[in-house]
Design a protein around this motif. Structure first.
Motif, PDB file in Angstrom:
ATOM      1  N   PHE A   5     -31.444  12.955 -14.831  1.00 56.82           N
ATOM      2  CA  PHE A   5     -30.988  11.867 -15.711  1.00 56.82           C
ATOM      3  C   PHE A   5     -30.729  12.367 -17.138  1.00 56.82           C
ATOM      4  CE2 PHE A   5     -35.381  12.011 -16.791  1.00 56.82           C
ATOM      5  CZ  PHE A   5     -35.494  11.450 -18.047  1.00 56.82           C
ATOM      6  N   LYS A  36     -27.404  14.243 -16.942  1.00 56.44           N
ATOM      7  CA  LYS A  36     -26.322  13.469 -16.354  1.00 56.44           C
ATOM      8  C   LYS A  36     -25.426  12.884 -17.438  1.00 56.44           C
ATOM      9  CE  LYS A  36     -26.449  10.891 -12.113  1.00 56.44           C
ATOM     10  NZ  LYS A  36     -27.360  10.027 -11.349  1.00 56.44           N
ATOM     11  N   GLU A  37     -26.113  12.396 -18.482  1.00 56.50           N
ATOM     12  CA  GLU A  37     -25.366  11.678 -19.499  1.00 56.50           C
ATOM     13  C   GLU A  37     -24.497  12.613 -20.338  1.00 56.50           C
ATOM     14  OE1 GLU A  37     -26.500   8.276 -22.757  1.00 56.50           O
ATOM     15  OE2 GLU A  37     -27.944   8.884 -21.223  1.00 56.50           O
TER      16      GLU A  37
END
Lengths: 870, 191
Positions: free
Chosen positions: A558, A561-562
């Motif tokens: 996560f 991912k961004e």
């Protein structure tokens, strides 16, 4: 009462020149009352006598100034005695007195200004001399830094080979115009010959490797040997980094010859040799020393600075800024370094002058262009890639590493230096340097990251992998299939080159950590900035590559991912190296603001200030948790320099009476009386005691304070009077008053010493809390302070007494700690466990018992400190 | 007379010319410039480094990379990847610096050898041991009034130049000895 007995015995036994130091309140009160009633008339007399000199609080006008018309109306016959107002070696200066002297001189010049055109020119010259001296200092330090840079680069490459076409070029300059270089072998060119090529005639193969290895060790050893020999024969003060000593000197200590011509020359010459010998040291700290030497030498051209120690220190502050300015190519960082780290007294005027000196020095170095890259430092890099908020976590981790490294380094290095200082091992400085250089050379050569110059290593680690980089660190797998576009390359999987580079970097990290501990403190010029930065940069680069690979293989996390989409470049390993370097340097030196500014000026990118600040702050916190002092303060403490740190707080409840000398067990305070001593008696006082100054009292009955006279001034004045004035005999009367005392007709001519008397010594009462006394000492830069009770002199507090007191308070709370543990700054609570203040008696007794143990333990430290005692 | 003036004028002209040459050399010729273009591998073309002696405004791939290794339509793509850097140095400064540094180092080494090896030998041969012992003695002078004596005598000028130099050298050697003692033997500073 034991103290009472001592008091009486002392009083009876001692002659005219001693008064008792009493310790109990009752006695003092009684005595004082009687004296007060008895001697009122004499006090009035004293005041009348002083009326003439009321115009100024300070009548010290010797040395630089000469008697001014306002203060010495009656002393027109008296000329200043040469040498009065100067200091001995290893003594502390009196900032207050120096500043008064300067104001006096300034007033004199100002009042004469209107008299003639010549006087006006002189006043202009005087006003401009501050700027002139910093300009000259900047010019000289810039030029010397250029010389050191060029020569060190050349000598460093001499270990590998030599340029046949032009002997004076280093490797890079040698291949400057060569067109035969290819992309794959960009470091090779026919003009540059390695030693194996020259001697064996072959460039490849095990034979040539061994030959190169041998020549590398040979040159490293001979450079190190030459450096330590030159230092030992010509200027022993040229060794070490110099920053602890400069800090001490700037705080008002005199070390004669430390900033002299020979020190400058030998430091410049041997610094090149030391850097070229491959030892784990840098040239940045010694450059500050070199710049300060320039400042000191140029200040001799201007009487305003050469005759006034306090003014000279303003020039030295500016010079240290110029030194850092050329060392890192960071003028503003240099000014902040001077402000944050080295300077003790830093008025705004000095700030502007430091700024100007830093500017001039950087300009000169830039026009010399020592590296051929139009930059002031070798490892200047420019980034434009952004950073993301999740990266703060690794940055803070790097900060933690930096703090841990700093704390570990300080302890280990201090322990090693203490061993060198106290055992027989310190007797062989040449052997030690040779040994360390040999080990360094033998271990460093096989690893390419330790073989090269540390500055070059830092540069390589800072530089990000572009398509043009040939270094092993940049051998990513995607580069092998050449058709792909490189410039917008995403994070790539590491190739075998990167993995082997990782191993080598890890080994280099361990090697650097160990060697730096043993190198800092060798008897060659050795700075700490570059090795610390290298360690941080290695660690940072390792973390950076690890993060990069993590982001590549786990781009679905996560976090990544961004920001790290496939095909986007999100981690910059070079930035990590830079942050790591800043964190490690911060951990060792405990600088914050100036360090961030220096690194920011190195990279020229404003956007990386937040990561740098986070890392540096973290490293300072972590480091402070293990011990509050930086490496320079630790070395100051190890050497026992009288340095009163302005950053520390004093939180104890002791009183001036507890700290002052003489203690109740000591012989009474040696004092002079104002008008009933003879020259012979005065000489015997000076010969029998080792104090550096004597309070002058009205008479032995009254014991009221008149002023303070320094030992050096008295000896010089007596010697001077013997030479110049006729009729001064051993039984001549000495008087400190305005008018000569009435003497019998047949007595010889009296000697007037009023001009050397400090009429306004600082006094505190015996009940003044030590917090206030320490504050007075720090803020005013006092040398000594007299302790009075009802106007009667009881004792004296010197800077040394305060330092001893601080040390005692610090140590008696942690008596079980090992010796190096004492270097932590941890304050005991001034209150006992039950919340009540500890009794004062308790304090004193503990101190005394401790003192006895200490005396033999480090006599050396006491010896040096004695220089500054009074 | 006129001839004399003529030669004089000639001389001045040559000197000016020489100065001009020197200045020019300092400004343009000795200060070497280069434009270095590093071009990474592209398709089947090997990576290559190009160096040319061109001015700053011409320092780009189109001017420096020659012969161009690719065809006309690929030139733009190839040149996009090349990185061209304009650099300057002054080889005269480097030469002067290194020679100056080496000569100072050499002089210092010679002086060091003289001080440590030759001088004690010469002294022993000329004066025997007495001189050495005497020079050791006056170092340990720690009388309080001797110091004042020193300070005051500093202000007196000595008539003889040679004497002065000798005196200054003696004082310097005493200072160095003192420094050596405090750094290497007593370890009170710089440990």
């Amino acid at each position: 009462m034991e103290s009472e007995q001592l008091y009486h015995r002392g009083y009876c036994r001692n002659s005219y020149n001693s008064i008792a130091s009493a310790s109990s309140d009752e006695e003092l009160l009684d005595g004082a009352g009687i004296v007060m009633d008895f001697h009122t008339t004499e006090d009035d007399n004293l005041l009348d006598g002083d009326a003439a000199s009321r115009g100024s609080n300070y009548t010290m006008s010797n040395g630089g100034g000469g008697p001014s018309s306002s203060t010495h109306l009656l002393d027109f016959l008296e000329e200043p005695i040469p040498g009065v107002g100067t200091y001995d070696d290893f003594h502390t200066i009196d900032w207050v007195r120096e500043k008064c002297k300067d104001r006096e001189r300034h007033r004199k010049i100002n009042s004469k200004k209107k008299e003639s055109a010549w006087e006006f020119t002189k006043s202009l010259y005087d006003a401009w001399s501050g700027w002139l001296v910093v300009t000259l200092t900047g010019l000289a330090s810039g030029a010397l830094a250029g010389l050191i840079d060029i020569a060190a680069d050349w000598m460093n490459d001499l270990k590998e080979g030599v340029c046949l076409s032009a002997m004076w070029f280093n490797h890079e300059q040698c291949c400057w115009t060569s067109n035969e270089t290819t992309f794959a072998e960009r470091d090779k060119c026919p003009q540059w010959k390695s030693w194996a090529e020259l001697i064996l005639g072959q460039a490849e193969g095990p034979g040539s490797y061994i030959m190169n290895y041998f020549m590398y060790i040979y040159w490293a050893l001979s450079f190190a040997f030459l450096a330590v020999c030159l230092v030992k024969v010509f200027a022993p003060y040229a060794c070490g980094s110099g920053i602890p000593e400069i800090k001490t000197i700037l705080s008002g200590f005199i070390i004669r010859g430390y900033l002299g011509k020979w020190t400058l020359m030998i430091k410049t010459i041997t610094l090149v040799l030391a850097v070229a010998s491959g030892l784990s040291l840098g040239k940045e700290g010694p450059l500050v020393h070199v710049a300060c030497c320039c400042g000191n030498i140029f200040s001799y051209l201007f009487p305003k600075y050469s005759k006034n120690e306090a003014k000279k220190r303003e020039v030295l502050s500016a010079a240290s800024a110029a030194g850092v300015s050329v060392a890192f190519g960071a003028p503003i960082g240099g000014v902040l370094f001077s402000l944050e780290e080295v300077s003790y007294y830093f008025p705004l005027k000095t700030l502007w002058r430091s700024f100007f000196a830093a500017l001039v020095a950087a300009f000169v170095l830039r026009s010399i262009n020592p590296f051929g890259n139009s930059r002031l430092v070798l490892f200047y890099v420019e980034y434009h890639t952004p950073w993301y908020i999740f990266e703060l976590l690794p940055f803070i981790l790097l900060g933690v590493f930096g703090g841990l490294w700093g704390a570990f380094f300080i302890r280990a290095n201090i322990a090693w230096c203490r061993r060198r200082k106290s055992t027989r091992f310190g007797k062989y400085p040449v052997l030690e340097v040779i040994l360390v250089a040999a080990i360094t050379a033998v271990v460093a050569f096989p690893n390419p990251y330790t073989r090269q110059n540390t500055s070059e290593l830092i540069k390589e680690l800072f530089t990000d992998c572009g398509p043009l980089e040939s270094s092993q660190l940049c051998q990513y797998r995607s580069q092998m299939n050449g058709s792909k576009a490189f410039t917008d390359n995403p994070n790539r999987p590491a190739g075998p080159g990167v993995y082997s580079a990782m191993w080598q970097l890890c080994l280099a990290l361990i090697f650097k950590i160990i060697m730096t501990i043993f190198t800092f403190g060798l008897k060659v010029p050795s700075g700490l900035f570059i090795p610390s930065m290298a360690i941080g940069a290695i660690a940072g680069r390792i973390v950076g590559i690890a993060m990069e690979q993590l982001a590549y293989y786990h781009h679905d996390w996560f976090l990544f991912k961004e920001w790290c989409e496939v095909g986007a470049d999100c981690i910059t390993p070079g930035l990590y190296a830079m942050v790591g370097a800043a964190a490690c340097l911060g951990g060792v030196t405990r600088m914050t603001v100036s360090l961030v500014v220096i690194v920011f000026e190195l990279t020229g990118g404003l956007e990386y200030i937040v990561p740098l600040m986070a890392a540096v702050m973290t490293s300072k916190w972590v480091g402070d948790a293990f011990g509050r002092e930086g490496i320079y303060e630790a070395h100051i403490r190890l050497n026992g320099y009288p340095f009163l740190d302005a950053k520390e707080e004093f939180t104890h409840t002791t009183l001036a009476r507890d700290v002052m000398r003489p203690r109740s067990s000591d012989p009474p305070l040696a004092v002079l009386t104002q008008d009933d001593l003879t020259v012979e008696e005065l000489q015997s006082v000076i010969n029998e005691t080792s104090y550096n100054g004597f309070p002058v009292i009205v008479s032995k009955e009254s014991q009221r304070l008149v002023g303070f006279a320094l030992r050096r001034d008295i000896t010089i004045a007596i010697e001077n009077a013997r030479r110049k004035q006729e009729g001064i005999l051993l039984n001549s009367r000495v008087y400190f008053t305005q008018h000569a005392p009435t003497l019998p007709a047949d007595s010889p001519r009296p000697l007037k010493l009023r001009s050397i008397l400090d009429m306004s010594p600082f006094t505190v009462t015996d009940h003044t809390p030590m917090e206030i006394v320490v504050d007075i000492f720090r803020k005013l830069g006092l040398r000594q302070c007299l302790v009075t009770h009802n106007g009667i002199v009881l004792g004296i507090i010197t800077k040394k007494n305060i330092l001893e007191h601080l040390e005692e308070l610090k140590q008696h709370t942690e008596p079980l700690a090992p010796s190096w543990y004492y270097h932590k700054k941890r304050y005991p609570s001034s209150h006992g466990s039950n919340g009540e203040p500890r009794s004062r008696v308790h304090h004193v007794q503990l101190i005394r018992s401790f003192q006895d143990g200490r005396r033999e333990e480090d006599e050396e430290e006491v010896c040096l400190l004695n220089g500054s005692n009074l | 007379n006129s001839y004399f003036f003529e030669t004089n004028a000639n001389n001045t002209a040559t000197i000016t010319n020489l100065l001009k040459c020197f200045l020019l050399c300092w400004l343009y010729l000795c200060k070497d410039i280069r434009c270095k273009c590093i071009c990474p591998p592209y398709r089947d073309v090997e990576g290559q480094i190009y160096k040319q002696n061109v001015s700053l405004k011409d320092c780009n791939c189109l001017h420096v990379v020659e012969p161009m290794p690719v065809d006309g339509k690929d030139v733009e793509a190839y040149c996009l990847r090349c990185e061209c850097k304009y650099e300057e140095r002054s080889s005269g400064t480097i030469k002067v610096t290194i020679i100056m540094y080496l000569s100072i180092l050499g002089l210092l080494l010679l002086y060091m050898v003289y001080l440590t090896l030759l001088e004690p030998m010469l002294k022993r041969r000329l004066f025997g041991h007495s001189q050495l012992i005497q020079s050791d003695d006056d170092i340990g002078d720690q009388q309080p009034f001797a110091n004042a004596h020193n300070v005051l005598s500093r202000s007196h000028s000595r008539p003889n130049m040679l004497n002065k130099v000798e005196h200054a050298q003696q004082r310097w050697r005493r200072q160095v000895q003192e420094q050596r003692k405090s750094v290497f033997d007593r370890h009170v500073v710089l440990s």
